[in-house]
Design an enzyme around this catalytic site. Structure first.
Site, PDB file in Angstrom:
ATOM      1  CB  SER A 229       5.485  -4.692   7.810  1.00 25.42           C
ATOM      2  OG  SER A 229       6.381  -5.742   8.068  1.00 25.42           O
ATOM      3  CB  THR A 230       1.554  -1.940   6.769  1.00 17.71           C
ATOM      4  OG1 THR A 230       0.721  -3.072   6.537  1.00 17.71           O
ATOM      5  CG2 THR A 230       2.769  -1.995   5.855  1.00 17.71           C
TER       6      THR A 230
END
Length: 187
Positions: A10-11
């Site tokens: 996600s990041t």
């Protein structure tokens, strides 16, 4: 038949290493990598992977949540692949969508997830109804009426007092949305 991997975190600060190792260990010929939230539908690497796949290939993903965040999105991707004759495998859940038992498991997990979401929505609605019945206020606390009245007075006189909306918000603590809502309601 090619085994094509898709790895996503996600990041930017998260690592794809573990997923890549699992996909390579499964025998993936090519791996598409992405560092972007699963909630976003515009995931470039996923679209590239889907475009790259040919009939008879399999898309390999380490976990269901790496591919999609909602049952609807998951079903859309799975249906799109199935229509093109492409298999879908989730390693952690041990689901091979190209087999009858894999399709059954996939459908059951999707139905359970949807059922769980419906129960949560039902409980939330019940709680809201109960709170309304008891006269409890839902949402943000209201601004004190004297602050709102002062903000509206200042807003109405802003040409003569030289105050901007931001100045009024800072001075009174009343959000601009409240000021606009009250002004528009008065029209």
């Amino acid at each position: 038949m090619a085994l094509i991997g898709y790895a996503r975190v996600s990041t930017v600060g998260q690592s794809l290493e573990n997923q890549i190792e699992l996909l390579q260990g499964y025998g993936c010929n090519k791996i598409f990598k992405e560092k972007q939230s699963g909630a976003k539908s515009n995931r470039k690497a996923l679209h590239e992977a889907i475009e790259y796949l040919r009939e008879g290939d399999k898309l390999i993903v380490t976990k269901i949540d790496r591919l999609a965040r909602s049952v609807k999105d998951l079903h859309n991707v799975a249906s799109q692949l199935e229509d093109r004759g492409i298999g879908l495998v989730f390693l952690k859940e041990q689901i091979d969508f190209s087999t009858p038992s894999g399709k059954l498991m996939f459908t059951m997990l999707g139905a359970i997830g949807e059922f769980e979401r419906d129960l949560i929505n039902e409980r939330t609605a019940d709680g809201r109804a109960r709170a309304n019945k008891q006269g409890k206020h839902m949402g943000r606390p209201s601004q004190p009426s004297k602050n709102v009245e002062r903000a509206l007075d200042l807003f109405a006189q802003r040409e003569t007092n030289g105050m901007s909306l931001n100045d009024i918000v800072m001075l009174t603590g009343v959000p601009r949305s409240t000021i606009y809502a009250k002004v528009n309601k008065g029209k």
